[in-house]
Design a protein around this motif. Structure first.
Motif, PDB file in Angstrom:
ATOM      1  N   THR A 110       0.836  -1.207   0.000  1.00  0.00           N
ATOM      2  CA  THR A 110       0.000   0.000   0.000  1.00  0.00           C
ATOM      3  C   THR A 110       0.865   1.248   0.000  1.00  0.00           C
ATOM      4  OG1 THR A 110      -1.776  -1.138   1.196  1.00  0.00           O
ATOM      5  CG2 THR A 110      -1.776   1.268   1.272  1.00  0.00           C
ATOM      6  N   LYS A 111       1.878   1.255   0.864  1.00  0.00           N
ATOM      7  CA  LYS A 111       2.757   2.422   0.953  1.00  0.00           C
ATOM      8  C   LYS A 111       3.526   2.644  -0.339  1.00  0.00           C
ATOM      9  CE  LYS A 111       3.246   2.567   5.978  1.00  0.00           C
ATOM     10  NZ  LYS A 111       2.585   3.889   6.057  1.00  0.00           N
ATOM     11  N   ARG A 112       4.000   1.555  -0.950  1.00  0.00           N
ATOM     12  CA  ARG A 112       4.747   1.692  -2.208  1.00  0.00           C
ATOM     13  C   ARG A 112       3.847   2.204  -3.338  1.00  0.00           C
ATOM     14  NH1 ARG A 112       9.540   2.809  -0.889  1.00  0.00           N
ATOM     15  NH2 ARG A 112      10.883   1.105  -0.202  1.00  0.00           N
ATOM     16  N   LEU A 113       2.619   1.722  -3.390  1.00  0.00           N
ATOM     17  CA  LEU A 113       1.705   2.178  -4.434  1.00  0.00           C
ATOM     18  C   LEU A 113       1.471   3.682  -4.349  1.00  0.00           C
ATOM     19  CD1 LEU A 113      -1.019  -0.638  -4.495  1.00  0.00           C
ATOM     20  CD2 LEU A 113       0.594  -0.076  -6.310  1.00  0.00           C
ATOM     21  N   LEU A 114       1.498   4.210  -3.129  1.00  0.00           N
ATOM     22  CA  LEU A 114       1.246   5.630  -2.919  1.00  0.00           C
ATOM     23  C   LEU A 114       2.528   6.455  -2.866  1.00  0.00           C
ATOM     24  CD1 LEU A 114      -1.576   5.272  -0.246  1.00  0.00           C
ATOM     25  CD2 LEU A 114      -1.824   5.759  -2.684  1.00  0.00           C
ATOM     26  N   GLY A 115       3.657   5.789  -3.154  1.00  0.00           N
ATOM     27  CA  GLY A 115       4.925   6.509  -3.192  1.00  0.00           C
ATOM     28  C   GLY A 115       5.477   6.866  -1.838  1.00  0.00           C
ATOM     29  N   ASN A 116       5.037   6.163  -0.787  1.00  0.00           N
ATOM     30  CA  ASN A 116       5.509   6.452   0.568  1.00  0.00           C
ATOM     31  C   ASN A 116       6.660   5.529   0.953  1.00  0.00           C
ATOM     32  OD1 ASN A 116       3.476   8.354   0.827  1.00  0.00           O
ATOM     33  ND2 ASN A 116       2.043   6.902   1.737  1.00  0.00           N
ATOM     34  N   LYS A 117       7.387   5.926   1.994  1.00  0.00           N
ATOM     35  CA  LYS A 117       8.493   5.117   2.482  1.00  0.00           C
ATOM     36  C   LYS A 117       7.976   3.910   3.254  1.00  0.00           C
ATOM     37  CE  LYS A 117      11.741   8.994   2.805  1.00  0.00           C
ATOM     38  NZ  LYS A 117      12.607   9.792   3.708  1.00  0.00           N
ATOM     39  N   VAL A 118       8.742   2.827   3.221  1.00  0.00           N
ATOM     40  CA  VAL A 118       8.376   1.602   3.933  1.00  0.00           C
ATOM     41  C   VAL A 118       9.324   1.427   5.111  1.00  0.00           C
ATOM     42  CG1 VAL A 118       8.166  -0.902   3.780  1.00  0.00           C
ATOM     43  CG2 VAL A 118       7.475   0.532   1.845  1.00  0.00           C
ATOM     44  N   ARG A 119       8.809   1.696   6.283  1.00  0.00           N
ATOM     45  CA  ARG A 119       9.621   1.488   7.481  1.00  0.00           C
ATOM     46  C   ARG A 119       8.705   1.402   8.699  1.00  0.00           C
ATOM     47  NH1 ARG A 119      12.697   7.344   7.415  1.00  0.00           N
ATOM     48  NH2 ARG A 119      10.853   8.696   7.616  1.00  0.00           N
ATOM     49  N   ARG A 120       9.157   0.634   9.673  1.00  0.00           N
ATOM     50  CA  ARG A 120       8.402   0.384  10.902  1.00  0.00           C
ATOM     51  C   ARG A 120       6.946  -0.002  10.597  1.00  0.00           C
ATOM     52  NH1 ARG A 120      11.509   4.831  12.596  1.00  0.00           N
ATOM     53  NH2 ARG A 120       9.785   6.304  12.331  1.00  0.00           N
ATOM     54  N   ILE A 121       6.799  -1.020   9.755  1.00  0.00           N
ATOM     55  CA  ILE A 121       5.472  -1.496   9.368  1.00  0.00           C
ATOM     56  C   ILE A 121       4.892  -2.364  10.485  1.00  0.00           C
ATOM     57  CG2 ILE A 121       4.173  -2.884   7.709  1.00  0.00           C
ATOM     58  CD1 ILE A 121       5.206  -0.260   6.593  1.00  0.00           C
ATOM     59  N   LYS A 122       3.655  -2.069  10.844  1.00  0.00           N
ATOM     60  CA  LYS A 122       2.936  -2.864  11.842  1.00  0.00           C
ATOM     61  C   LYS A 122       1.795  -3.610  11.177  1.00  0.00           C
ATOM     62  CE  LYS A 122       3.868   0.332  15.679  1.00  0.00           C
ATOM     63  NZ  LYS A 122       3.249   1.196  16.732  1.00  0.00           N
ATOM     64  N   SER A 123       1.402  -4.729  11.791  1.00  0.00           N
ATOM     65  CA  SER A 123       0.268  -5.489  11.265  1.00  0.00           C
ATOM     66  C   SER A 123      -0.979  -4.616  11.285  1.00  0.00           C
ATOM     67  CB  SER A 123       0.019  -6.744  12.107  1.00  0.00           C
ATOM     68  OG  SER A 123       1.108  -7.637  12.003  1.00  0.00           O
ATOM     69  N   THR A 124      -1.784  -4.745  10.232  1.00  0.00           N
ATOM     70  CA  THR A 124      -3.008  -3.954  10.140  1.00  0.00           C
ATOM     71  C   THR A 124      -4.030  -4.455  11.148  1.00  0.00           C
ATOM     72  OG1 THR A 124      -2.624  -3.568   7.795  1.00  0.00           O
ATOM     73  CG2 THR A 124      -4.854  -3.203   8.604  1.00  0.00           C
ATOM     74  N   ASN A 125      -4.556  -3.535  11.928  1.00  0.00           N
ATOM     75  CA  ASN A 125      -5.583  -3.856  12.914  1.00  0.00           C
ATOM     76  C   ASN A 125      -6.940  -3.531  12.293  1.00  0.00           C
ATOM     77  OD1 ASN A 125      -7.104  -4.364  15.175  1.00  0.00           O
ATOM     78  ND2 ASN A 125      -6.337  -2.646  16.368  1.00  0.00           N
ATOM     79  N   GLY A 126      -7.638  -4.550  11.795  1.00  0.00           N
ATOM     80  CA  GLY A 126      -8.927  -4.340  11.140  1.00  0.00           C
ATOM     81  C   GLY A 126      -8.747  -3.998   9.679  1.00  0.00           C
ATOM     82  N   VAL A 127      -9.119  -2.778   9.296  1.00  0.00           N
ATOM     83  CA  VAL A 127      -8.963  -2.284   7.920  1.00  0.00           C
ATOM     84  C   VAL A 127      -8.477  -0.846   8.009  1.00  0.00           C
ATOM     85  CG1 VAL A 127     -10.080  -1.850   5.702  1.00  0.00           C
ATOM     86  CG2 VAL A 127     -10.913  -3.712   7.156  1.00  0.00           C
ATOM     87  N   ASP A 128      -7.468  -0.517   7.213  1.00  0.00           N
ATOM     88  CA  ASP A 128      -6.993   0.866   7.124  1.00  0.00           C
ATOM     89  C   ASP A 128      -7.371   1.412   5.754  1.00  0.00           C
ATOM     90  OD1 ASP A 128      -5.902   1.010   9.646  1.00  0.00           O
ATOM     91  OD2 ASP A 128      -3.920   0.324   9.015  1.00  0.00           O
ATOM     92  N   ILE A 129      -7.930   2.625   5.725  1.00  0.00           N
ATOM     93  CA  ILE A 129      -8.369   3.239   4.474  1.00  0.00           C
ATOM     94  C   ILE A 129      -7.479   4.442   4.170  1.00  0.00           C
ATOM     95  CG2 ILE A 129     -10.302   4.223   3.196  1.00  0.00           C
ATOM     96  CD1 ILE A 129     -12.171   2.977   5.264  1.00  0.00           C
ATOM     97  N   GLU A 130      -6.969   4.478   2.944  1.00  0.00           N
ATOM     98  CA  GLU A 130      -6.141   5.603   2.495  1.00  0.00           C
ATOM     99  C   GLU A 130      -6.844   6.287   1.324  1.00  0.00           C
ATOM    100  OE1 GLU A 130      -3.508   6.663   3.884  1.00  0.00           O
ATOM    101  OE2 GLU A 130      -2.615   5.028   5.021  1.00  0.00           O
ATOM    102  N   HIS A 131      -6.993   7.625   1.396  1.00  0.00           N
ATOM    103  CA  HIS A 131      -7.611   8.397   0.321  1.00  0.00           C
ATOM    104  C   HIS A 131      -6.525   9.222  -0.366  1.00  0.00           C
ATOM    105  CE1 HIS A 131     -11.591   7.400   1.843  1.00  0.00           C
ATOM    106  NE2 HIS A 131     -11.172   7.738   3.040  1.00  0.00           N
ATOM    107  N   TYR A 132      -6.310   8.980  -1.654  1.00  0.00           N
ATOM    108  CA  TYR A 132      -5.292   9.703  -2.405  1.00  0.00           C
ATOM    109  C   TYR A 132      -5.844  10.132  -3.755  1.00  0.00           C
ATOM    110  CZ  TYR A 132      -1.304   8.958   0.682  1.00  0.00           C
ATOM    111  OH  TYR A 132      -0.427   9.011   1.742  1.00  0.00           O
TER     112      TYR A 132
END
Length: 769
Positions: A32-54
């Motif tokens: 998800t972070k790579r698709l949005l051009g964000n850095k990948v670091r200190r990734i935590k397991s998703t709790n439920g569902v996370d929604i990103e609006h871009y």
């Protein structure tokens, strides 16, 4: 209603919803972070569902860029201008009739009445309006933006039009599967993510629920997600929604470049082979993507972005929506901080817009469209049909406060016992609900509404106790969460309960085509059973387990529901030893069970798709087979028109097929206990769905003339359902003294050639009783 609204002007929907699914620890959040051009670091397991609006747009160099899509009112003006330039309406017509730029209006007393009904402590609502506040259709800045866009001589090219990306990152832990189906969407593009460095046969262990995953490998979870998508939101032909296969951890594959290429190609081919011979193969996108999430410049990530945009912007996927919907969307987004609005309040807001939708069904259509997009959450099912969730993440965050993995649970010593009870006994105490939702004040105000969502979606059900005197169930003040049940029954638990008691002649099997969704359906089904009937409690144990539940149907009968590999098995037992199961008890249990399961499958699918999601099978339930019934099974149709048939295992007894089937299926020949109630429009609407072919014969039986029936046929040429409704309505108006449900059912039974859905009719009658 939709087509009529389109005539007033339309806009192209350029939003793309992407649901990223797969088991946990597969790299979904990093992707998800790579698709949005964000850095990948200190990734935590998703709790439920996370929604990103871009917002996605192309630069002059042709590259895709993303920026966080916060709502701006000026976006409305841009969209109106784009719609104007692409519509058949002239610029002058649109400026004059669609925007009315200089118009302002006062908020009416309708909105003030709803917005001031909250307590004085509710500062959020008090900020919305006051008696002197003016609301303009467009601000001066919006007018300027709109005018500049409108004055351009041509509409923007497709490459320069921004696209809204809504990315839903689904947590992969087992505990979240119970809530995930609520947020599926047939309008989404799905990315099915898996770790290329893990063998497809390797077992995946969920630390919170090791018993649920101890023999389940990567193949199982890939099939689970595909079957879930297809079963709950897939089209009948299997072509939609589109699913893109994404393999992560490409960097962990060892060997030469050529060897890596062969390995990846074979891996994707092996994944596709899992779905050979099924409709699910049709929804898989033809191109696969192997990704290295550690490399921000990985060309495959860029290619995946391009593919998502291409799929999302295909003309066939770009819906045309009425431009007059934009203003209500704007009005609701401006109130997003309220989180939840009543439908009545939404209607009041709509009435104050310059171009109101004006009609409740039109507003519901608008809300259902935005529900599929993921803008708002709206389910047209009582009692939650009275509420609109303005922020989907708010609902998700409320759910995961309770339905979560142990690793996300709070260590607060005061409620630690309540957490322990939830994770060990699937018992959700009210104190835990109060503490979790009242902790930061975000959810306390809407606690009852949120609980209504959880119970309506069969995620939790209030535990009840059966009163032997009144034969009714009373709530105990705490909830059962079926998806968190961990204990399996010991052999003696059911042996002791069934000892000396008579059961139905057959065990009815609701057999599903896809076995991997059985568990998801079973948990919802058990929640529905608990909501209707009390769980049976013996002197030793309460009979609810991870794969079996016994409920009290009435004083003398209990229903048993057991989860098997490919389906759910039902049995009814008479609690008075040596007495036979009374006629009709199993029929009630079956009809309710089927109604729940059909509803769960149709909740997010096209309502026109009527093919049942299961097949009814049976086992011989003679006591010589022990607690499990016969090994061999048969379809219910094999018992038709038979008196006696050999035992399905060819044992030393015969099966009374006619009696066995009549226990579970009380057709039109069996008496129906009908309350003596007069018919109203709502009841007539429901009853119309039960009547089919040769409906005119029923009209004659009720006393209508040939001329009346011909007029009804001519007036409603396009809808058989409306013909039937107006036939019943005419009878009620013509003979009000005799227009009762009892007389109607008797007339239906007298019409031998009339096509009737007797199960549906009996369900309606049961609902009245």
């Amino acid at each position: 209603m939709y087509e009529k609204a389109l005539k007033d002007g339309v806009e192209k929907d350029r939003s793309i919803r992407v649901n990223i699914v797969g088991n946990y620890k597969q790299g979904k959040t990093s992707l998800t972070k790579r698709l949005l051009g964000n850095k990948v670091r200190r990734i935590k397991s998703t709790n439920g569902v996370d929604i990103e609006h871009y917002t996605c747009f192309k630069t002059d160099a042709g590259k895709l860029k993303y920026r966080k899509a916060e709502y701006h009112i000026s976006d409305i003006a841009e969209r109106l201008a784009s719609a104007a330039l692409n519509s058949e309406l002239s610029t002058s017509t649109l400026v004059g009739s669609q925007c009315k730029q200089q118009t302002t209006f006062y908020m009416s007393t309708d909105i003030q009445r709803f917005e001031h009904c909250a307590s004085d402590k509710d500062t959020k609502r008090k900020q919305i309006c006051s008696d002197t506040q003016l609301t303009a259709v467009l601000s001066e800045k919006e007018i300027d933006t709109f005018t500049k866009a409108l004055n351009r001589k041509a509409s923007p090219s497709k490459e320069n039009i921004a696209t809204v990306f809504d990315i839903w990152d689904f947590g992969g832990q087992y505990v979240f599967y119970a809530t995930h189906t609520i947020f599926h969407s047939k309008r989404a593009i799905y990315l099915l993510v898996f770790d290329l460095s893990s063998n497809l046969k390797s077992v995946v262990i969920d630390k919170d629920f090791p018993a649920e995953s101890n023999d389940r490998n990567m193949e199982y979870f890939l099939q689970f997600w595909m079957q879930s998508i297809h079963s709950f939101v897939g089209s009948e032909d299997g072509t939609e929604p589109k699913v893109i296969l994404v393999g992560t951890h490409k960097d962990k594959i060892k060997g030469s470049t050529e060897r890596k290429k062969r390995y990846i190609e074979k891996y994707f081919d092996d994944v596709r082979k899992l779905f050979d011979g099924t409709k699910m193969l049709k929804c898989l996108y033809h191109e696969d993507f192997a990704i290295d999430n550690t490399d921000s410049k990985d060309a495959s990530i860029t290619a995946l972005r391009e593919t998502i945009c291409t799929l999302g912007n295909e003309e066939k996927n770009m819906l045309e929506i009425p431009t007059k919907w934009i203003q209500l969307e704007k009005s609701l987004k401006e109130r997003k901080h309220i989180e939840i609005l009543s439908l009545e309040w939404v209607m009041a807001i709509d009435r104050e817009n310059d171009y109101p939708l004006g009609d409740l069904e039109q507003v519901k259509l608008f809300l259902k469209y935005h529900h599929e997009k993921g803008t708002f959450i709206y389910f047209d099912e009582e009692p939650i049909s009275e509420y609109v969730v303005l922020d989907p993440q708010y609902l998700i965050d409320a759910f995961k406060k309770l339905i979560t993995s142990e690793r996300f649970a709070t260590t607060d010593p005061e409620i630690r016992p309540a957490w322990k009870m939830l994770f060990t006994d699937a018992r959700l105490e009210k104190c835990l609900v109060d503490r979790q939702w009242g902790q930061d004040g975000l959810f306390l105000e809407y606690q009852e509404i949120l609980l209504a969502f959880l119970t309506k979606h069969l995620i939790v059900s209030e535990a009840t106790i059966f009163n032997e005197i009144t034969e009714t169930s009373t709530g105990l003040g705490w909830y059962v969460v079926p998806s968190l049940l961990r204990n399996y029954p010991e052999k003696h638990d059911m042996q002791d309960f069934l000892l000396g008691k008579e059961q139905t002649h057959i065990r009815l099997i609701i057999s599903f085509k896809y076995s991997h969704i059985v568990q998801t359906i079973y948990h919802r089904f058990i929640a529905a059973l608990i909501a209707k009937w009390s769980i049976v409690k013996t002197s030793r144990k309460t009979l609810i387990f991870t794969n079996l539940c016994v409920v009290r149907l009435d004083r003398n009968h209990a229903g048993i529901a057991e989860m098997k590999l490919s389906g759910i098995e039902l049995t009814v037992v008479n609690l008075c030893p040596s007495l036979q199961v009374e006629g009709g008890k199993a029929d009630i249990f079956r009809r309710y069970s089927e109604a729940v399961i059909i509803h769960e499958f149709k909740r997010l699918r096209d309502k026109k798709e009527n093919s049942p999601p299961y097949t009814l099978m049976c086992r011989c339930n003679h006591r010589s087979h022990g607690m499990k019934g016969s090994v061999n099974i048969a379809t219910i149709e094999e018992l038709n028109n038979e008196k006696l048939v050999p035992c399905l295992d060819l044992s030393d007894h015969a099966l009374d097929a006619d009696k066995a089937k009549s226990e579970w299926f009380q057709d039109c020949r069996k008496p129906i206990s009908v309350p003596n109630v007069y018919l109203n429009d709502k009841l007539l609407g429901k009853l119309s769905h039960c009547i089919g072919e040769n409906w005119q014969l029923l009209g004659y039986e009720l006393g209508l003339t040939r001329v009346q029936l011909e007029h009804i046929t001519e007036d409603h040429t396009n809808s058989t359902l409306m013909k039937i409704y107006y036939m019943l309505n005419t009878w009620c108006r013509q003979m009000p003294a005799t227009a009762t449900l009892e007389n109607l059912v008797r007339a239906m039974q007298n019409c031998q050639a009339l096509s009737v859905e007797w199960d549906e009719l009996r369900n309606i009658v049961d609902g009245i009783v």
